[in-house]
Design a protein around this motif. Structure first.
Motif, short mmCIF file in Angstrom:
data_model
loop_
_atom_site.label_atom_id
_atom_site.label_comp_id
_atom_site.label_asym_id
_atom_site.label_seq_id
_atom_site.Cartn_x
_atom_site.Cartn_y
_atom_site.Cartn_z
N MET A 1 1.02 -1.79 -0.24
CA MET A 1 -0.23 -0.10 -0.13
C MET A 1 0.72 1.11 -0.25
N ARG B 1 0.17 12.58 -1.17
CA ARG B 1 -0.48 13.37 -0.83
C ARG B 1 -0.35 14.45 -1.70
N ASP C 1 -5.42 13.07 0.20
CA ASP C 1 -4.37 12.20 0.61
C ASP C 1 -5.33 10.61 0.60
N LEU C 2 -4.48 10.12 -1.15
CA LEU C 2 -4.24 8.99 -0.95
C LEU C 2 -4.08 7.76 -0.62
N LYS C 3 -4.37 6.39 -0.86
CA LYS C 3 -3.78 5.46 -0.16
C LYS C 3 -4.25 4.40 -1.67
N LEU C 4 -2.73 4.54 -2.33
CA LEU C 4 -3.16 3.26 -3.25
C LEU C 4 -1.80 2.06 -2.91
N GLU C 5 -3.20 0.79 -4.02
CA GLU C 5 -2.85 -0.57 -4.34
C GLU C 5 -1.06 -0.63 -4.93
N GLU D 1 0.96 7.64 -11.75
CA GLU D 1 -0.09 7.15 -11.84
C GLU D 1 -0.94 8.57 -11.11
N MET E 1 -4.43 11.55 -12.26
CA MET E 1 -4.86 11.55 -11.89
C MET E 1 -5.64 13.36 -11.38
N GLY F 1 -6.55 1.52 -8.80
CA GLY F 1 -5.93 0.42 -7.85
C GLY F 1 -6.16 1.84 -6.32
N SER G 1 -7.94 4.59 -0.66
CA SER G 1 -9.26 5.45 0.27
C SER G 1 -8.71 6.69 -0.55
#
Lengths: 81, 81
Positions: free
Chosen positions: A1, A5, A44-48, A58, A62, B33, B36
């Motif tokens: 993960m 930011r 704040d993003l959480k990315l796989e 990526e 966005m 991906g 959140s």
């Protein structure tokens, strides 16, 4: 993960009524030394995944597609961990 | 002149409909991906004076009095230069 930011701020010269309101309100509360205030946003993003460089690319896509209005805003991407 | 950046984010556990909307929109655009997204705000201040420590203390007071809602938000102050 991966956590990223994105900080999105208005380009210099773009009018910022929200910032002006903050300036005025701070003055009204007795904070005298504020020369200017400008407001932006942070996402704040959480990315796989675990490839930081791919994640940064990526997130830039966005920003261009959705998060920022690049006519009047600029964005900054920080990969946090 | 001192420049300070205040970053205000929702505390963990506080519902963030704006962040959820961003998550949904990114998914709709084909960005698969994203685990959140949470949205906060950033306020860039220019302050008169040159005492960085005094400036930081002053900005903390501004956060408590006006900029952040400390019930649901937390703030972070960075003195930029």
């Amino acid at each position: 993960m991966i956590r990223a930011r994105v900080t999105i701020t208005l380009k210099p010269g773009v009018l910022d009524p929200q910032g002006k309101a903050i300036e005025g309100a701070l003055g009204g509360l007795g904070f005298a030394g504020v020369a200017s205030a400008r407001q932006g946003k942070v996402i704040d993003l959480k990315l796989e995944g675990s490839d930081r460089q791919a994640a940064e690319a990526e997130v830039a896509k966005m920003c261009e597609a959705l998060l920022a209005n690049t006519v009047v805003e600029r964005y900054q991407i920080a990969i946090v961990d």
